[in-house]
Write a protein that holds these residues in place. Structure first.
Motif, PDB file in Angstrom:
ATOM      1  N   UNK A  88      -7.963  11.171  21.584  1.00  0.00           N
ATOM      2  CA  UNK A  88      -8.267  10.483  22.845  1.00  0.00           C
ATOM      3  C   UNK A  88      -8.161  11.410  24.069  1.00  0.00           C
ATOM      4  N   UNK A  89      -9.049  11.218  25.014  1.00  0.00           N
ATOM      5  CA  UNK A  89      -8.973  11.907  26.309  1.00  0.00           C
ATOM      6  C   UNK A  89      -9.473  10.928  27.367  1.00  0.00           C
ATOM      7  N   UNK A  90      -9.287  11.257  28.638  1.00  0.00           N
ATOM      8  CA  UNK A  90      -9.726  10.356  29.702  1.00  0.00           C
ATOM      9  C   UNK A  90     -10.374  11.097  30.856  1.00  0.00           C
ATOM     10  N   UNK A  91     -10.789  10.312  31.861  1.00  0.00           N
ATOM     11  CA  UNK A  91     -11.387  10.884  33.076  1.00  0.00           C
ATOM     12  C   UNK A  91     -10.612  10.339  34.271  1.00  0.00           C
TER      13      UNK A  91
ATOM     14  N   UNK B 285      -1.064  15.557  23.474  1.00  0.00           N
ATOM     15  CA  UNK B 285      -0.866  14.848  24.749  1.00  0.00           C
ATOM     16  C   UNK B 285      -2.157  14.121  25.109  1.00  0.00           C
ATOM     17  N   UNK B 286      -2.286  13.743  26.389  1.00  0.00           N
ATOM     18  CA  UNK B 286      -3.551  13.146  26.834  1.00  0.00           C
ATOM     19  C   UNK B 286      -4.170  14.055  27.889  1.00  0.00           C
ATOM     20  N   UNK B 287      -5.355  14.591  27.595  1.00  0.00           N
ATOM     21  CA  UNK B 287      -6.069  15.424  28.562  1.00  0.00           C
ATOM     22  C   UNK B 287      -6.959  14.569  29.436  1.00  0.00           C
ATOM     23  N   UNK B 288      -7.072  14.940  30.721  1.00  0.00           N
ATOM     24  CA  UNK B 288      -7.955  14.221  31.650  1.00  0.00           C
ATOM     25  C   UNK B 288      -8.934  15.188  32.303  1.00  0.00           C
ATOM     26  N   UNK B 289     -10.190  14.793  32.341  1.00  0.00           N
ATOM     27  CA  UNK B 289     -11.193  15.549  33.099  1.00  0.00           C
ATOM     28  C   UNK B 289     -11.078  15.077  34.550  1.00  0.00           C
TER      29      UNK B 289
ATOM     30  N   UNK C 174      -7.986  20.754  25.170  1.00  0.00           N
ATOM     31  CA  UNK C 174      -6.859  21.533  24.641  1.00  0.00           C
ATOM     32  C   UNK C 174      -5.573  20.700  24.663  1.00  0.00           C
ATOM     33  N   UNK C 175      -5.367  19.956  25.750  1.00  0.00           N
ATOM     34  CA  UNK C 175      -4.150  19.132  25.849  1.00  0.00           C
ATOM     35  C   UNK C 175      -4.210  17.987  24.838  1.00  0.00           C
ATOM     36  N   UNK C 176      -5.373  17.366  24.709  1.00  0.00           N
ATOM     37  CA  UNK C 176      -5.508  16.278  23.732  1.00  0.00           C
ATOM     38  C   UNK C 176      -5.299  16.798  22.316  1.00  0.00           C
ATOM     39  N   UNK C 177      -5.864  17.946  22.011  1.00  0.00           N
ATOM     40  CA  UNK C 177      -5.681  18.522  20.670  1.00  0.00           C
ATOM     41  C   UNK C 177      -4.214  18.846  20.386  1.00  0.00           C
TER      42      UNK C 177
ATOM     43  N   UNK D  36       0.839  13.496  29.841  1.00  0.00           N
ATOM     44  CA  UNK D  36      -0.534  13.390  30.349  1.00  0.00           C
ATOM     45  C   UNK D  36      -0.803  14.596  31.241  1.00  0.00           C
ATOM     46  N   UNK D  37      -1.949  15.230  31.060  1.00  0.00           N
ATOM     47  CA  UNK D  37      -2.341  16.342  31.938  1.00  0.00           C
ATOM     48  C   UNK D  37      -3.125  15.736  33.101  1.00  0.00           C
TER      49      UNK D  37
END
Ligand code: NDP
Ligand code: NDP
Length: 319
Positions: free
Chosen positions: A66-69, A38-42, A32-35, A17-18
């Protein structure tokens, strides 16, 4: 990584997870991390509500994964932020710096997966009571806001593993595959990586800050402002001023006045290396290059796999 609880929970390939970092992790880094699997977070803590909406929309356009906040719960206009998160159909929210009971049931009623960040066992237990889906346990090595107890990742993860059954993401001092393997050995199901992703072209941090991170060395960061909100910073001019004030016994009010407003923006986004707040983890001493986020993910992942094999091979030498 089939059968891994973090991969299953988020529907991702690699349990990396970033971290959602103020001023550093906008849509470009998260996507970029999700692509990369991994899991990218804003990191929404530094975003006005309409800015967050733009970042979510751009992230949706940049990745189908998937990505998250990440939402720090002390954010001033939190109701508006949460409204936008629900309206935009965000599926994963990481909350931090506050009580997980406040928002978890609301978010879960909207079908959102909720993860909360903690720095101590007692907070992890609160997470379980609040009904979160997973926990990030962040040790003393981490950059930015940090726990008062100064518990290191090596000591925190096994204690939390013992205390709660939830899927567990280790954070603080993790930038390599070997460190990821160590976290798994302690009982983690995944890792959250912050500092390493600051030094990527996709991070929205100022180039001055990225360059300082890759040039920093052992001992260059320290936890400070323990009377206000403890935060790990690079030891620049601003840090020295705060440190001197703390040593002469400055009051909370004096420290608050010295900190002023928008120091983090000044340092990390505008690149003022003297007057700004530069939040980064101890592990910055091991980061030597600015490289694309996908390469960072791949490097951590392949080193993790090779370390796991090395550990497995060790078994043969035990007799
Ligand atoms: P865009 O390319 O759409 O926009 C970049 C924007 O950043 C420009 O409006 C520019 O303003 C502004 N900007 C650049 N440097 C600075 C600076 N030193 N101080 C203040 N503003 C600066 O990028 P994105 O799509 O990535 O971002 C969309 C919005 O999100 C922007 O408003 C951006 O500022 C914000 N953002 C917020 C982050 C946060 O953590 N709060 C992180 C990343 C972006 P100008 O052209 O007028 O110089
Ligand atoms: P300050 O009070 O010093 O300044 C507020 C900053 O946040 C300003 O730079 C402001 O941008 C920006 N901002 C974004 N949205 C809003 C809003 N709705 N209202 C007011 N300001 C807003 O705070 P910090 O910079 O120290 O911290 C900002 C946020 O980040 C806080 O929510 C804090 O909890 C969180 N944080 C989280 C960390 C973590 O590790 N998770 C670490 C550090 C902070 P502008 O200057 O453009 O007005």
């Amino acid at each position: 990584m089939k059968g891994n609880r973090i991969c299953q929970l988020f529907n991702i390939e690699k349990p990396i997870v970033q971290a959602g970092m103020i001023w550093c992790s906008g849509w470009e880094l998260a996507s970029a991390v999700s692509n990369a699997g991994g899991l990218g977070l804003i990191g929404s803590g530094s975003m006005y509500p309409d800015v967050l909406r733009t970042h979510i929309q751009k992230c949706k356009a940049a990745t189908k994964k998937p990505f998250g906040v990440n939402v720090p719960l002390l954010y001033p206009e939190i109701e508006k932020l949460m409204e936008i998160i629900v309206e935009e159909g965000v599926k994963i929210v990481f909350t931090s710096a506050g009580n997980p009971k406040t928002w978890t049931s609301h978010l879960k009623s909207k079908g959102i997966t909720v993860v909360h960040v903690v720095s101590a066992v007692k907070f992890a237990q609160k997470c379980e009571e609040a009904g979160v889906d997973a926990i990030v346990a962040e040790g003393f090595e981490a950059g930015g806001h940090n726990g008062r107890e100064e518990t290191t990742t090596l000591v925190l993860i096994p204690q939390i593993r013992k205390a709660v059954r939830l899927p567990l993401i280790a954070a603080g001092g993790i930038a390599t595959g070997n460190q990821m393997a160590a976290a798994f050995a302690l009982g983690a199901d995944g890792v959250q990586v912050g500092s390493r992703f600051v030094a990527t072209p996709e991070s929205s941090a100022h180039l001055n800050f990225k360059t300082t991170v890759i040039n920093s060395n052992e001992g260059d960061t320290q936890l400070t402002l323990k009377q206000l909100t403890p935060v790990r910073l690079l030891k620049n001019k601003f840090f020295q001023e705060v440190d001197a004030a703390e040593k002469r016994g400055a009051s909370k009010e004096e420290l608050s006045a010295l900190l002023g407003r928008a120091r983090a923006k000044k340092g990390m986004f505008e690149g003022d290396l003297q007057e700004g707040e530069l939040e980064i983890g101890q592990v910055s001493a091991m980061i030597r290059e600015i490289k694309p986020a996908a390469e960072v993910v791949e490097e951590i992942w392949s080193a993790f796999k090779s370390q796991v094999k090395t550990m497995a091979a060790l078994e043969k030498s035990l007799d």
